[in-house]
Scaffold this motif. Structure first.
Motif, PDB file in Angstrom:
ATOM      1  N   ASP A 172     -24.472 105.952 139.923  1.00 44.48           N
ATOM      2  CA  ASP A 172     -23.556 105.882 141.492  1.00 44.48           C
ATOM      3  C   ASP A 172     -22.702 105.292 140.893  1.00 44.48           C
ATOM      4  O   ASP A 172     -21.022 104.898 140.785  1.00 44.48           O
ATOM      5  N   GLU A 173     -23.266 103.724 140.814  1.00 39.26           N
ATOM      6  CA  GLU A 173     -22.864 102.269 140.828  1.00 39.26           C
ATOM      7  C   GLU A 173     -21.699 102.633 140.119  1.00 39.26           C
ATOM      8  O   GLU A 173     -20.479 101.834 139.258  1.00 39.26           O
ATOM      9  N   ILE A 174     -22.170 102.445 138.526  1.00 42.31           N
ATOM     10  CA  ILE A 174     -21.852 102.311 136.930  1.00 42.31           C
ATOM     11  C   ILE A 174     -21.162 103.368 136.444  1.00 42.31           C
ATOM     12  O   ILE A 174     -20.235 103.296 135.787  1.00 42.31           O
ATOM     13  N   LYS A 214     -25.037  90.589 132.169  1.00 36.11           N
ATOM     14  CA  LYS A 214     -24.934  89.593 133.694  1.00 36.11           C
ATOM     15  C   LYS A 214     -25.747  91.018 134.262  1.00 36.11           C
ATOM     16  O   LYS A 214     -24.714  91.752 134.444  1.00 36.11           O
ATOM     17  N   ARG A 215     -26.685  90.849 134.971  1.00 34.88           N
ATOM     18  CA  ARG A 215     -27.169  91.765 136.416  1.00 34.88           C
ATOM     19  C   ARG A 215     -26.421  91.776 136.992  1.00 34.88           C
ATOM     20  O   ARG A 215     -25.540  91.167 137.437  1.00 34.88           O
ATOM     21  N   LYS A 216     -26.761  92.820 137.930  1.00 35.86           N
ATOM     22  CA  LYS A 216     -25.830  92.998 139.194  1.00 35.86           C
ATOM     23  C   LYS A 216     -26.169  91.983 139.946  1.00 35.86           C
ATOM     24  O   LYS A 216     -25.246  91.245 140.633  1.00 35.86           O
ATOM     25  N   ASP A 217     -27.175  91.381 140.258  1.00 37.52           N
ATOM     26  CA  ASP A 217     -27.115  89.739 141.178  1.00 37.52           C
ATOM     27  C   ASP A 217     -26.761  88.766 140.730  1.00 37.52           C
ATOM     28  O   ASP A 217     -26.638  87.729 141.195  1.00 37.52           O
ATOM     29  N   GLY A 218     -26.061  88.928 139.075  1.00 35.16           N
ATOM     30  CA  GLY A 218     -25.438  87.406 138.728  1.00 35.16           C
ATOM     31  C   GLY A 218     -25.853  86.796 137.793  1.00 35.16           C
ATOM     32  O   GLY A 218     -25.118  86.020 137.269  1.00 35.16           O
ATOM     33  N   LEU A 219     -27.333  87.196 137.344  1.00 35.91           N
ATOM     34  CA  LEU A 219     -27.946  86.272 136.538  1.00 35.91           C
ATOM     35  C   LEU A 219     -27.389  86.962 135.154  1.00 35.91           C
ATOM     36  O   LEU A 219     -27.961  88.041 134.779  1.00 35.91           O
ATOM     37  N   GLU A 220     -28.135  85.909 134.398  1.00 36.51           N
ATOM     38  CA  GLU A 220     -27.486  85.835 133.361  1.00 36.51           C
ATOM     39  C   GLU A 220     -28.929  86.460 132.227  1.00 36.51           C
ATOM     40  O   GLU A 220     -29.049  84.930 132.293  1.00 36.51           O
ATOM     41  N   ILE A 221     -28.856  87.283 131.335  1.00 35.20           N
ATOM     42  CA  ILE A 221     -29.731  87.367 130.147  1.00 35.20           C
ATOM     43  C   ILE A 221     -29.373  87.195 129.305  1.00 35.20           C
ATOM     44  O   ILE A 221     -28.604  87.950 129.068  1.00 35.20           O
ATOM     45  N   PRO A 222     -30.485  86.727 128.417  1.00 38.59           N
ATOM     46  CA  PRO A 222     -29.603  86.971 126.598  1.00 38.59           C
ATOM     47  C   PRO A 222     -30.852  88.421 126.311  1.00 38.59           C
ATOM     48  O   PRO A 222     -32.299  88.593 126.675  1.00 38.59           O
ATOM     49  N   VAL A 223     -29.759  89.253 125.555  1.00 33.82           N
ATOM     50  CA  VAL A 223     -30.495  90.439 125.423  1.00 33.82           C
ATOM     51  C   VAL A 223     -29.692  90.910 123.860  1.00 33.82           C
ATOM     52  O   VAL A 223     -29.317  89.162 123.499  1.00 33.82           O
ATOM     53  N   ARG A 248     -32.121 105.332 132.684  1.00 34.18           N
ATOM     54  CA  ARG A 248     -33.510 104.900 133.301  1.00 34.18           C
ATOM     55  C   ARG A 248     -33.106 103.109 133.307  1.00 34.18           C
ATOM     56  O   ARG A 248     -33.126 102.755 134.207  1.00 34.18           O
ATOM     57  N   SER A 249     -33.628 102.859 132.152  1.00 30.63           N
ATOM     58  CA  SER A 249     -33.635 101.701 131.388  1.00 30.63           C
ATOM     59  C   SER A 249     -32.775 100.760 131.657  1.00 30.63           C
ATOM     60  O   SER A 249     -32.959  99.053 132.849  1.00 30.63           O
ATOM     61  N   ALA A 250     -31.643 101.126 131.539  1.00 29.58           N
ATOM     62  CA  ALA A 250     -30.528 100.129 131.680  1.00 29.58           C
ATOM     63  C   ALA A 250     -30.080 100.328 133.357  1.00 29.58           C
ATOM     64  O   ALA A 250     -29.901  98.736 133.706  1.00 29.58           O
ATOM     65  N   GLU A 251     -30.677 101.011 133.848  1.00 25.65           N
ATOM     66  CA  GLU A 251     -30.748 100.809 135.168  1.00 25.65           C
ATOM     67  C   GLU A 251     -31.300  99.795 135.948  1.00 25.65           C
ATOM     68  O   GLU A 251     -31.109  98.674 136.720  1.00 25.65           O
ATOM     69  N   LYS A 252     -32.692  99.356 135.439  1.00 27.33           N
ATOM     70  CA  LYS A 252     -34.029  98.172 135.665  1.00 27.33           C
ATOM     71  C   LYS A 252     -33.555  97.538 135.303  1.00 27.33           C
ATOM     72  O   LYS A 252     -33.618  96.045 135.499  1.00 27.33           O
ATOM     73  N   ILE A 253     -32.739  96.934 134.075  1.00 27.98           N
ATOM     74  CA  ILE A 253     -32.839  95.615 133.911  1.00 27.98           C
ATOM     75  C   ILE A 253     -31.612  95.245 134.178  1.00 27.98           C
ATOM     76  O   ILE A 253     -32.042  94.252 134.063  1.00 27.98           O
ATOM     77  N   LEU A 254     -30.616  95.447 134.157  1.00 28.05           N
ATOM     78  CA  LEU A 254     -29.266  95.484 134.526  1.00 28.05           C
ATOM     79  C   LEU A 254     -29.284  95.074 136.233  1.00 28.05           C
ATOM     80  O   LEU A 254     -28.124  95.030 136.754  1.00 28.05           O
ATOM     81  N   GLY A 255     -30.026  96.166 136.815  1.00 24.06           N
ATOM     82  CA  GLY A 255     -29.614  96.331 138.338  1.00 24.06           C
ATOM     83  C   GLY A 255     -28.552  97.640 139.024  1.00 24.06           C
ATOM     84  O   GLY A 255     -29.306  97.208 140.031  1.00 24.06           O
ATOM     85  N   TYR A 256     -27.479  98.148 138.485  1.00 27.09           N
ATOM     86  CA  TYR A 256     -27.186  99.048 139.024  1.00 27.09           C
ATOM     87  C   TYR A 256     -27.619 100.101 138.351  1.00 27.09           C
ATOM     88  O   TYR A 256     -28.434 100.473 137.425  1.00 27.09           O
ATOM     89  N   ASN A 257     -27.909 101.270 139.054  1.00 30.70           N
ATOM     90  CA  ASN A 257     -27.791 102.311 139.301  1.00 30.70           C
ATOM     91  C   ASN A 257     -26.386 103.320 138.749  1.00 30.70           C
ATOM     92  O   ASN A 257     -25.432 103.141 139.017  1.00 30.70           O
TER      93      ASN A 257
END
Length: 759
Positions: free
Chosen positions: A433-435, A477-486, A422-431
């Motif tokens: 079913d999509e990933i 890279k998030r679903k909305d295209g934003l790149e974040i350092p991890v 669930r945290s992957a969904e919130k951090i990266l934006g994909y649920n």
């Protein structure tokens, strides 16, 4: 102890009590050394002979450094400090050549040092494993930005993370307060639809729960909190408490708290002070018991003196069954004239309680007959308990990982996603079913995809990866295209013939910004120290017709503070040339400032052209009178151009290396600013054409790689391999070799000087 042994040897006779005590000393499993103030060996026991493969008659009177492995020199500074400060020291050291950890006790006497070494390798292995588990557990808890509470069965708060301290409304959030007091400012457990109690729910259902609570901030604002609680059980599955994670769902949280150094809960696994020792005569009657044995067993020596001890404290097996006398190895030691060791036995205290022991039972002979048995034992309860705690800690760590808020992603050998929390969904934006079933490259910037595909290919072919088992920083890279350092921690596992890879991914955007600010601040301070240090080095060296003088100075790595290395070269009042090299104790701006004072005091004392050892004595007394806190390793060299004679006095620096004769000039002394009126020695050498001296501070030989020092021998080998390099190039190349050896981790300044008699 040493005087007692000498007395026995001098008298050449042993009464029964002396025989027992001497045999006790030679039987215990600790290593004993007695050294004089110059670190010459006065006495060693049998265990020291065995571990270090020494012969007592051959090494008495020799320096301990000459008879022990090279890495034993790591004890030099502690020995010196104990002698100088006349204080007892306790420390642990790893001796690589023996692959052993030793716990050291250093006892300074008037004119000698008494050293006790104990093999603590087993304990250190357990401590290391427990520390890794505990440190990892604490790091996960403290790094999670959401408030976390560990709550006991009685509602008391056992532990909280930093986020909870800021989040909860209570001003006094001390450990052992009730959970409802710090979270709701109420006097009783949570009740009702708005505040169901997670602890009571878990007691009833025996499984994790999620519920909503209505909290209030310290300013009185309403905060709706989602509480996820997981049960914490002991090794038998009994509920000990819960781990409660609070998430503010009033507004979304997009960044984590800056990661700080996690608190370490250190725990002493075992008491390393003293073994219990007792002696039985040939009829199994007790004749001697030391205070440690009295403390461990609960009996006084007076109570057991002359009595048989088997039925007192050694009549049970670890299983609880009766231990017959003919099965007792302590009794058999006397009957078979054989030494027995055991680490799986128990003793019974006077109060009836039992404790696990490790012991050695050895027969004492006189005229070929066994007259007694000496038993040395120690309580290993803490070690056994540590093993149990370790298992419980590992179980709790698994619970934390299963309920972690960080993104946890698993892929198969083809790079396809098979698990997405669930945290992957919130951090990266994909649920999910999509990933699920899609390539992991979906969350990677396009420029990084080729490197990922290359790494996966190498793992498939070789079964190895540079990233597995490490924490690395990369970009997602998030679903909305934003790149974040991890921050990514990657591990691999296997089911049948299939490989899987699990990554724990954490958004570190705010931390990276803070680290950048911290880096710039540190670089500024570091540059100030380096500039001050270099400003004290001579800029215009005097020209000496007969002597070619070169130097190379390298400040410590950016990961370390600048030290206090310096040198000076000047002409004395009688036409000779003085060369000073020093290393001030300490780091940073303070050490760099102290070098200026030492440098100018040396010039003042040396100008008249007096002998080097007199210069060092005067400098030492001057610094002692000024009550200079740090001590300074100092070398002073006086060169006479008329006679080509060099005179050297060395106080604490490494031995100078004389290239022509391929030897280190073994002249040493106590660093200055330690003892007033300290005497120093000097030597003199007449230089011939092309004779070369190399002087250096300890920053050249003390860098390590896998617990191994660079050392003097590597200095010698490098210089011998490069006989044709000019002095400037040779010194720089030598320091580069040290940097390469230590993986570019210089923890101290490096200063190297070269003096060559011109042809």
């Amino acid at each position: 102890m040493g005087k007692y042994i000498k007395k026995m040897k001098k008298n050449n006779r042993f009464n029964q009590k002396e025989l027992r005590l001497a045999d006790v000393l030679e039987t215990v499993t600790d290593i004993f050394f007695a050294l004089d103030k110059e670190f010459n060996v006065l006495y060693i026991n049998h265990e020291a002979e065995k571990v270090f493969k020494l012969k007592r008659k051959e090494i008495i009177g020799k320096q301990i450094w000459s008879i022990t492995p090279p890495d034993f020199k790591s004890f030099y500074k502690p020995f010196l400090n104990a002698r100088i400060n006349k204080t007892k020291l306790k420390l642990n050291r790893y001796i690589k050549s023996k692959n052993l950890w030793f716990g050291a006790r250093i006892y300074p006497l008037e004119n000698m040092l008494f050293i006790c070494l104990r093999d603590i390798t087993k304990r250190k292995n357990i401590e290391d494993r427990l520390r890794v588990t505990r440190s990892t557990f604490e790091s996960v808890i403290q790094a999670i930005p959401d408030p976390i509470l560990i709550i006991n069965n009685d509602y008391t708060v056992k532990a909280i993370n930093k986020a909870a301290k800021k989040y909860l409304p209570a001003k006094d959030i001390s450990i052992a307060r009730k959970c409802f007091e710090v979270s709701h400012l109420r006097k009783g457990p949570c009740r009702g639809a708005e505040h169901p109690c997670p602890l009571e729910k878990i007691r009833k259902d025996k499984k994790p729960v999620t519920m909503i609570h209505k909290h209030f901030s310290s300013q009185g604002q309403v905060i709706y909190t989602e509480i996820t609680a997981s049960p914490l059980t002991d090794k038998d599955g009994n509920l000990e408490g819960i781990m409660e994670l609070n998430r503010d769902i009033t507004e979304k949280i997009s960044a984590e708290q800056k990661i700080k150094k996690s608190e370490r809960r250190l725990r002493n696994i075992t008491d390393s002070l003293g073994e219990g020792v007792y002696v039985l005569d040939k009829n199994d009657r007790l004749t001697f018991m030391n205070p440690s044995a009295e403390r461990l067993l609960g009996y006084s020596e007076k109570e057991l003196l002359g009595k048989k001890t088997h039925q007192k404290f050694h009549f049970l097996k670890p299983s609880g069954k009766h231990l017959k006398k003919n099965e007792c190895n302590i009794h058999r030691s006397s009957q078979l004239t054989k030494t027995f060791l055991s680490d799986n036995d128990i003793f019974v205290r006077k109060d009836g309680s039992t404790f696990p022991v490790e012991y050695i039972a050895a027969p004492v002979k006189s005229d070929g007959q066994t007259v007694a048995v000496v038993t040395a034992f120690r309580d290993i309860s803490e070690r056994k308990e540590a093993e149990t705690i370790l298992k419980q800690s590992e179980q709790r760590f698994r619970t934390v990982v299963e309920s972690a808020i960080d993104a946890i992603i698993t892929i198969d050998n083809n790079g396809k996603v098979v698990s997405w929390n669930r945290s992957a969904e919130k951090i990266l934006g994909y649920n999910k079913d999509e990933i699920l079933g899609k390539l992991i490259t979906k969350i990677m910037p396009e420029r990084l995809i080729p490197y990922h595909e290359k790494g996966i290919g190498e793992v498939v072919i070789t079964g190895k990866s540079k990233s597995i088992g490490k924490v690395i920083e990369c970009t997602a890279k998030r679903k909305d295209g934003l790149e974040i350092p991890v921050e990514l921690s990657l591990t691999s596992w296997r089911i049948g013939e299939e490989n899987y890879y699990t990554g724990i991914l954490r958004d570190i955007s705010e931390r990276k910004e803070s680290e950048e600010k911290l880096k710039k601040a540190y670089e500024t301070e570091h540059n100030i120290s380096v500039t001050l240090q270099k400003s004290l080095l001579p800029t215009d060296l005097p020209f000496i017709k007969e002597l070619d003088f070169k130097y190379y100075y390298q400040s410590a790595s950016y990961s370390a503070e600048v030290g206090g290395d310096f040198f000076d070269i000047f002409r004395t009042g009688d036409g000779k040339y003085g060369v000073t090299m020093g290393d001030v104790e300490g780091k940073g701006v303070e050490a760099a400032t102290e070098t200026a004072r030492v440098k100018f005091i040396v010039r003042d004392k040396a100008y008249s052209g007096i002998e080097p050892h007199e210069v060092i004595c005067k400098v030492n007394n001057s610094l002692v009178k000024q009550r200079t806190l740090p001590f300074t390793a100092l070398t002073y060299l006086l060169y006479d151009p008329k006679t080509s004679i060099i005179k050297i006095c060395n106080a604490g620096n490494p031995y100078p290396y004389f290239v022509g004769s391929d030897q280190f000039i073994k002249i040493a002394g106590v660093p200055v600013s330690v003892f007033e009126n300290q005497k120093y020695e000097q030597i003199q050498i007449k230089l011939k054409k092309n004779d070369t001296f190399i002087l250096f501070t300890d920053g050249l030989i003390e860098p390590r790689h896998n617990h191994t020092f660079f050392g003097e021998q590597r200095v010698r080998q490098f210089i011998k391999k490069n006989p044709n390099l000019k002095a400037n190039r040779l010194l720089k190349s030598l320091v580069d070799e040290v940097r390469k050896f230590s993986l570019n981790n210089l923890t101290d300044d490096v200063l190297v000087l070269s003096l060559r008699k011109r042809a």
